[in-house]
Write an enzyme that holds these catalytic residues in place. Sequence first.
Site, short mmCIF file in Angstrom:
data_model
loop_
_atom_site.label_atom_id
_atom_site.label_comp_id
_atom_site.label_asym_id
_atom_site.label_seq_id
_atom_site.Cartn_x
_atom_site.Cartn_y
_atom_site.Cartn_z
N SER A 183 -7.28 4.67 4.06
CA SER A 183 -6.18 4.06 4.78
C SER A 183 -6.47 4.11 6.27
O SER A 183 -7.20 4.99 6.74
CB SER A 183 -4.89 4.82 4.49
N CYS A 221 3.29 -0.86 9.27
CA CYS A 221 3.08 0.53 9.70
C CYS A 221 2.72 0.61 11.18
O CYS A 221 1.90 -0.16 11.68
CB CYS A 221 1.98 1.17 8.86
N CYS A 231 1.58 -7.12 5.95
CA CYS A 231 0.83 -5.88 5.76
C CYS A 231 -0.66 -6.15 5.61
O CYS A 231 -1.13 -7.27 5.74
CB CYS A 231 1.40 -5.11 4.56
N ASP A 232 -1.39 -5.09 5.24
CA ASP A 232 -2.84 -5.02 5.41
C ASP A 232 -3.63 -6.21 4.87
O ASP A 232 -4.44 -6.79 5.57
CB ASP A 232 -3.37 -3.75 4.74
N LYS A 233 -3.46 -6.55 3.60
CA LYS A 233 -4.35 -7.53 2.97
C LYS A 233 -3.94 -8.97 3.24
O LYS A 233 -4.75 -9.89 3.15
CB LYS A 233 -4.44 -7.30 1.46
N GLU A 249 -7.62 3.10 -1.56
CA GLU A 249 -7.58 3.94 -0.37
C GLU A 249 -7.28 5.38 -0.78
O GLU A 249 -6.49 5.61 -1.70
CB GLU A 249 -6.51 3.44 0.60
N ASP A 302 0.83 -1.20 0.00
CA ASP A 302 0.00 0.00 0.00
C ASP A 302 0.87 1.25 0.00
O ASP A 302 0.52 2.27 -0.61
CB ASP A 302 -0.91 0.01 1.23
#
Length: 488
Positions: free
Chosen positions: A401, A125, A53-55, A375, A12
């Site tokens: 985000s 992050c 990370c996110d996904k 995002e 991202d």
Amino acid sequence: MPVEFNTIAVSDGVTMGTPGMRGSLVSREVIADSIELVAYSHMFDGLVCLVGCDKTIPAAVMALLRLDIPGLVLYNGSIAPGKWRGKDVTVQDVFEAVGAHAVGKMSDADLHELETLACPGAGACGGQFTANTMAMALDFLGISPAGSNEVPAAARAKDATAYDAGQLVMTLIRENVTPRQIVTREALENAIASVAASGGSTNGVLHLLAIAREAGVPLEIDDFDEIAARTPVIASLKPGGHYVATDLYDAGGCALVAHELAKHDLLHLNARNVDGRTLGEIALSGRESEGQEVVASIEQPFKQRGGFAILRGNLAPDGCVVKLAGHERSFHSGPACVFDSEEECFAAVKDGKVSAGDVVVIRYEGPAGGPGMREMLAVTAAIAGEGLSESVALLTDGRFSGATHGFMAAHVCPEAARRGPIAAVREGDTIVFDVEARELRIELSDEEIEARLSNWKPPKPRYTSGVFAKYAALVGSASEGAITRPSA
């Protein structure tokens, strides 16, 4: 026989603000599909899913639930904060600095200095952005060994948590403990409570809905509002608060959050963790570091209700998610500034064409319309950099985000590309955010909205072949998790 296999990931941070961000949410489905395919085809007995990370985080849970073989998810851990001019900084500060730089409020040299210091090492992050929100949610969901996800990426203890995960999966296999035994309705409600209590990312709504669908557990978007309304914010975490994930770890971690929520019966304490304990037992084990200020007592929370709300109304009949953490606004009425892409909006903000009081509308960025539901951090950071985050509201059929803050509504459903009312908005229309009434509305009659939509034509698809075209054809509504299904 142990076997290691990899899947893909889309960054991202690298793709934000570019067409490449359309691949981010799409990657969640590709990751889940690839894990399912390899594990099913090779008839694995169990899985340890290492995520970052996110996904990758929700995707791993989705795959485990499809396979329903013994397994767990282990998060690689959060990055430490950077230090810039005496204060802790994260990637959020960089994106907001980019916004300030774009409007001439920050020099090249200052931006470069911040960029070089904000990310000092390994890890996802650092704020309670999407990665740490989902890592905490998986702790409360029970599919990650309690306390393992919160260990920072660079901490010595991370090696031990990884070793323990390898031992634990063998126990799960011997005892035939499968993910669908863990991910129950009660467990999902615990996960939602953790997002609300920590002021977490609105993406948590999207991903937990998707996880529920894969688990076959009935869960609706309005359930999130009910849980958030009764769950106060007790963790002061960025972007709405002051601290980062490593601070929470030092303060006492997820068990401390669970301990406080349990005092007011806000959790299902009998829900089971893969480590064999109940959430109640985990909450009792919570230890508070002396003098910590990251987690408040439940009696004196940072905010009386959770960090998000679900709004409906004539502009979002199937619902949307509004972010409440980090500001005190619950009502905004103003004229619409309408954009049909993120790029259009960013250029307008940069050129000073968005003013205090406006409602920024970004459409055709939904799951099918984007496709990929980008995002909007570049835009929201630019608004913050311009000094408008306290006076402008924004709505989109795309996503935010976890680093976004301000009065923002995302996941507006139905999306514009599927003839949602957001497609009928025109420049200057009055739009109202009313959190107390749980409404996002446009000051038009139903007849006027329908008259405008009667002349609407779907936009030409951005992609006619390949992964994006397949995704646009198969993806469902964000109000149901934006998962891909043959019947979509």
